[in-house]
Design a protein around this motif. Structure first.
Motif, PDB file in Angstrom:
ATOM      1  N   ALA A   7       0.831  -1.202   0.000  1.00  0.00           N
ATOM      2  CA  ALA A   7       0.000   0.000   0.000  1.00  0.00           C
ATOM      3  C   ALA A   7       0.867   1.254   0.000  1.00  0.00           C
ATOM      4  O   ALA A   7       0.596   2.212  -0.736  1.00  0.00           O
ATOM      5  N   LEU A   8       1.919   1.261   0.812  1.00  0.00           N
ATOM      6  CA  LEU A   8       2.822   2.411   0.850  1.00  0.00           C
ATOM      7  C   LEU A   8       3.497   2.636  -0.502  1.00  0.00           C
ATOM      8  O   LEU A   8       3.597   3.770  -0.977  1.00  0.00           O
ATOM      9  N   GLU A   9       3.974   1.570  -1.108  1.00  0.00           N
ATOM     10  CA  GLU A   9       4.633   1.689  -2.414  1.00  0.00           C
ATOM     11  C   GLU A   9       3.673   2.268  -3.447  1.00  0.00           C
ATOM     12  O   GLU A   9       4.043   3.153  -4.236  1.00  0.00           O
ATOM     13  N   ASP A  10       2.423   1.790  -3.451  1.00  0.00           N
ATOM     14  CA  ASP A  10       1.429   2.298  -4.400  1.00  0.00           C
ATOM     15  C   ASP A  10       1.157   3.778  -4.161  1.00  0.00           C
ATOM     16  O   ASP A  10       1.039   4.571  -5.110  1.00  0.00           O
ATOM     17  N   MET A  11       1.046   4.165  -2.877  1.00  0.00           N
ATOM     18  CA  MET A  11       0.773   5.563  -2.537  1.00  0.00           C
ATOM     19  C   MET A  11       1.896   6.478  -3.002  1.00  0.00           C
ATOM     20  O   MET A  11       1.648   7.597  -3.473  1.00  0.00           O
ATOM     21  N   ILE A  12       3.114   6.008  -2.850  1.00  0.00           N
ATOM     22  CA  ILE A  12       4.271   6.800  -3.267  1.00  0.00           C
ATOM     23  C   ILE A  12       4.316   6.920  -4.788  1.00  0.00           C
ATOM     24  O   ILE A  12       4.547   8.005  -5.336  1.00  0.00           O
ATOM     25  N   MET A  13       4.051   5.816  -5.470  1.00  0.00           N
ATOM     26  CA  MET A  13       4.142   5.798  -6.928  1.00  0.00           C
ATOM     27  C   MET A  13       3.058   6.639  -7.595  1.00  0.00           C
ATOM     28  O   MET A  13       3.311   7.308  -8.603  1.00  0.00           O
ATOM     29  N   ASP A  14       1.829   6.628  -7.039  1.00  0.00           N
ATOM     30  CA  ASP A  14       0.749   7.341  -7.728  1.00  0.00           C
ATOM     31  C   ASP A  14       0.552   8.782  -7.248  1.00  0.00           C
ATOM     32  O   ASP A  14      -0.364   9.477  -7.693  1.00  0.00           O
ATOM     33  N   GLY A  15       1.425   9.240  -6.333  1.00  0.00           N
ATOM     34  CA  GLY A  15       1.380  10.631  -5.913  1.00  0.00           C
ATOM     35  C   GLY A  15       0.501  10.920  -4.706  1.00  0.00           C
ATOM     36  O   GLY A  15       0.462  12.064  -4.234  1.00  0.00           O
ATOM     37  N   THR A  16      -0.207   9.910  -4.188  1.00  0.00           N
ATOM     38  CA  THR A  16      -1.076  10.130  -3.035  1.00  0.00           C
ATOM     39  C   THR A  16      -0.268  10.506  -1.801  1.00  0.00           C
ATOM     40  O   THR A  16      -0.658  11.398  -1.028  1.00  0.00           O
ATOM     41  N   TYR A  17       0.866   9.848  -1.612  1.00  0.00           N
ATOM     42  CA  TYR A  17       1.714  10.167  -0.459  1.00  0.00           C
ATOM     43  C   TYR A  17       2.169  11.628  -0.529  1.00  0.00           C
ATOM     44  O   TYR A  17       2.110  12.362   0.464  1.00  0.00           O
ATOM     45  N   GLU A  18       2.615  12.043  -1.685  1.00  0.00           N
ATOM     46  CA  GLU A  18       3.070  13.420  -1.885  1.00  0.00           C
ATOM     47  C   GLU A  18       1.972  14.413  -1.519  1.00  0.00           C
ATOM     48  O   GLU A  18       2.219  15.429  -0.856  1.00  0.00           O
ATOM     49  N   SER A  19       0.751  14.117  -1.936  1.00  0.00           N
ATOM     50  CA  SER A  19      -0.376  15.008  -1.669  1.00  0.00           C
ATOM     51  C   SER A  19      -0.638  15.139  -0.172  1.00  0.00           C
ATOM     52  O   SER A  19      -0.851  16.254   0.332  1.00  0.00           O
ATOM     53  N   ILE A  20      -0.619  14.019   0.565  1.00  0.00           N
ATOM     54  CA  ILE A  20      -0.854  14.056   2.013  1.00  0.00           C
ATOM     55  C   ILE A  20       0.270  14.824   2.708  1.00  0.00           C
ATOM     56  O   ILE A  20       0.033  15.646   3.597  1.00  0.00           O
ATOM     57  N   SER A  21       1.503  14.564   2.304  1.00  0.00           N
ATOM     58  CA  SER A  21       2.653  15.220   2.917  1.00  0.00           C
ATOM     59  C   SER A  21       2.638  16.729   2.669  1.00  0.00           C
ATOM     60  O   SER A  21       2.895  17.529   3.577  1.00  0.00           O
ATOM     61  N   GLN A  22       2.325  17.136   1.451  1.00  0.00           N
ATOM     62  CA  GLN A  22       2.265  18.562   1.128  1.00  0.00           C
ATOM     63  C   GLN A  22       1.167  19.259   1.935  1.00  0.00           C
ATOM     64  O   GLN A  22       1.339  20.413   2.362  1.00  0.00           O
ATOM     65  N   LYS A  23       0.063  18.561   2.164  1.00  0.00           N
ATOM     66  CA  LYS A  23      -1.047  19.138   2.922  1.00  0.00           C
ATOM     67  C   LYS A  23      -0.595  19.524   4.326  1.00  0.00           C
ATOM     68  O   LYS A  23      -0.957  20.594   4.826  1.00  0.00           O
ATOM     69  N   TRP A  24       0.194  18.658   4.959  1.00  0.00           N
ATOM     70  CA  TRP A  24       0.549  18.874   6.357  1.00  0.00           C
ATOM     71  C   TRP A  24       1.865  19.631   6.556  1.00  0.00           C
ATOM     72  O   TRP A  24       2.051  20.299   7.580  1.00  0.00           O
ATOM     73  N   PHE A  25       2.801  19.520   5.585  1.00  0.00           N
ATOM     74  CA  PHE A  25       4.137  20.076   5.819  1.00  0.00           C
ATOM     75  C   PHE A  25       4.664  20.962   4.696  1.00  0.00           C
ATOM     76  O   PHE A  25       5.794  21.439   4.774  1.00  0.00           O
ATOM     77  N   ASP A  26       3.886  21.112   3.628  1.00  0.00           N
ATOM     78  CA  ASP A  26       4.345  21.888   2.472  1.00  0.00           C
ATOM     79  C   ASP A  26       5.604  21.319   1.847  1.00  0.00           C
ATOM     80  O   ASP A  26       6.373  22.043   1.196  1.00  0.00           O
ATOM     81  N   ARG A  27       5.836  20.043   2.045  1.00  0.00           N
ATOM     82  CA  ARG A  27       6.997  19.367   1.436  1.00  0.00           C
ATOM     83  C   ARG A  27       6.812  17.868   1.569  1.00  0.00           C
ATOM     84  O   ARG A  27       5.958  17.396   2.316  1.00  0.00           O
ATOM     85  N   ASN A  28       7.624  17.127   0.835  1.00  0.00           N
ATOM     86  CA  ASN A  28       7.610  15.665   0.910  1.00  0.00           C
ATOM     87  C   ASN A  28       8.580  15.249   2.021  1.00  0.00           C
ATOM     88  O   ASN A  28       9.782  15.432   1.894  1.00  0.00           O
ATOM     89  N   ILE A  29       8.069  14.711   3.109  1.00  0.00           N
ATOM     90  CA  ILE A  29       8.910  14.375   4.258  1.00  0.00           C
ATOM     91  C   ILE A  29       9.494  12.960   4.186  1.00  0.00           C
ATOM     92  O   ILE A  29      10.162  12.537   5.116  1.00  0.00           O
ATOM     93  N   LEU A  30       9.208  12.261   3.069  1.00  0.00           N
ATOM     94  CA  LEU A  30       9.853  10.958   2.908  1.00  0.00           C
ATOM     95  C   LEU A  30      11.299  11.136   2.503  1.00  0.00           C
ATOM     96  O   LEU A  30      12.162  10.329   2.859  1.00  0.00           O
ATOM     97  N   GLY A  31      11.567  12.184   1.728  1.00  0.00           N
ATOM     98  CA  GLY A  31      12.947  12.474   1.361  1.00  0.00           C
ATOM     99  C   GLY A  31      13.542  11.540   0.339  1.00  0.00           C
ATOM    100  O   GLY A  31      14.741  11.303   0.327  1.00  0.00           O
ATOM    101  N   GLU A  32      12.704  10.983  -0.541  1.00  0.00           N
ATOM    102  CA  GLU A  32      13.229  10.102  -1.583  1.00  0.00           C
ATOM    103  C   GLU A  32      13.268  10.828  -2.910  1.00  0.00           C
ATOM    104  O   GLU A  32      12.496  11.739  -3.158  1.00  0.00           O
TER     105      GLU A  32
END
Length: 263
Positions: A238-263
């Motif tokens: 699930a995490l890999e899919d979220m990262i690949m399709d941009g969902t993770y980026e969207s959640i991270s930007q909402k809360w921190f204005d940046r991608n906090i995974l750092g990949e």
């Protein structure tokens, strides 16, 4: 003999009718795609005191961790069930089966990995020193020697604080935010906490400043019970899919204005 045959005949008719009636009361088969129906609840724990990662707003759990858990549950075809547990006993609660996983900003450590199994990292952040703006005595980690330091109970931040000061000068808190709020009061000289927590607190108006660079970088991951390889594989997928399709980026930007995974 005729009477016996008569009784047997009507007994057979009654039995057949009863069986037919039972069959007619069965619910029709559900032809919907089973993948669309939740397959149960996915319960995941957090302290609920770690704003902006997980906290209560109007009595409802919210934050980055909560939303990551909701998306993981959705992709596993399950209903998200975020719960709270005191941080100092959160691993014990997982081992006891109180919940399925911990999505509460827990850093991977070798010691913890002996008790639970960890997913791949879902964000990275550093341990940062924060002080009040009028504190001009702490400019680097060495200046923490002998100082009163605030940390969250049972956290890795406590371990590093003990490298610089005595045990009775390390003040344990239930919440990082409360620890940071004690800086302007002078109850503690410094707080060691997650870099993002402190920076967001500063952004929201708390009068504190960060000192130097992060002491180290932690990889936050999702623990499950030891040996639960099936759930771990589902979470990682699930995490890999979220990262690949941009969902993770969207959640991270909402809360921190940046991608906090750092990949």
């Amino acid at each position: 003999m005729r009477n016996k045959l008569f009784v047997l005949f009507f007994s057979f008719i009654f039995l057949a009718a009863a069986l037919t009636g039972c069959g007619s009361n069965q619910a029709p088969e559900d032809n919907d795609d089973p993948a669309q129906e939740p397959k149960g609840k996915f319960s995941y724990a957090m302290s609920g005191l770690y704003k902006p990662f997980n906290y209560k707003d109007g009595g409802v759990l919210t934050g980055f961790d909560v939303e990551i858990g909701e998306e993981i549950a959705k992709r596993m075809g399950m209903e998200a069930d975020p719960v709270t547990n005191p941080w100092e006993t959160i691993i014990q609660g997982l081992k006891a089966g109180k919940y399925d996983a911990i999505i509460g900003s827990m850093a991977y450590t070798e010691e913890r990995s002996e008790q639970v199994d960890f997913s791949r990292p879902y964000y990275r952040s550093g341990a940062q020193i924060f002080v009040s703006p009028d504190n001009d005595t702490i400019k680097d980690p060495e200046d923490l020697t002998g100082k009163v330091i605030g940390v969250v109970k049972s956290s890795t931040f406590r371990d590093v604080a003990l490298k610089y000061t005595e045990n009775d000068k390390v003040i344990g808190y239930d919440s990082d935010v409360i620890a940071l709020q004690d800086l302007p009061t002078g109850r503690v000289d410094a707080v060691i906490t997650d870099q993002m927590v402190g920076l967001v607190a500063m952004k929201n108006g708390l009068k504190i400043v960060d000192v130097g660079s992060p002491l180290w970088v932690d990889e936050m991951a999702i623990p499950v019970q030891k040996g639960n390889s099936q759930l771990l594989e589902q979470i990682n997928a699930a995490l890999e899919d979220m990262i690949m399709d941009g969902t993770y980026e969207s959640i991270s930007q909402k809360w921190f204005d940046r991608n906090i995974l750092g990949e």
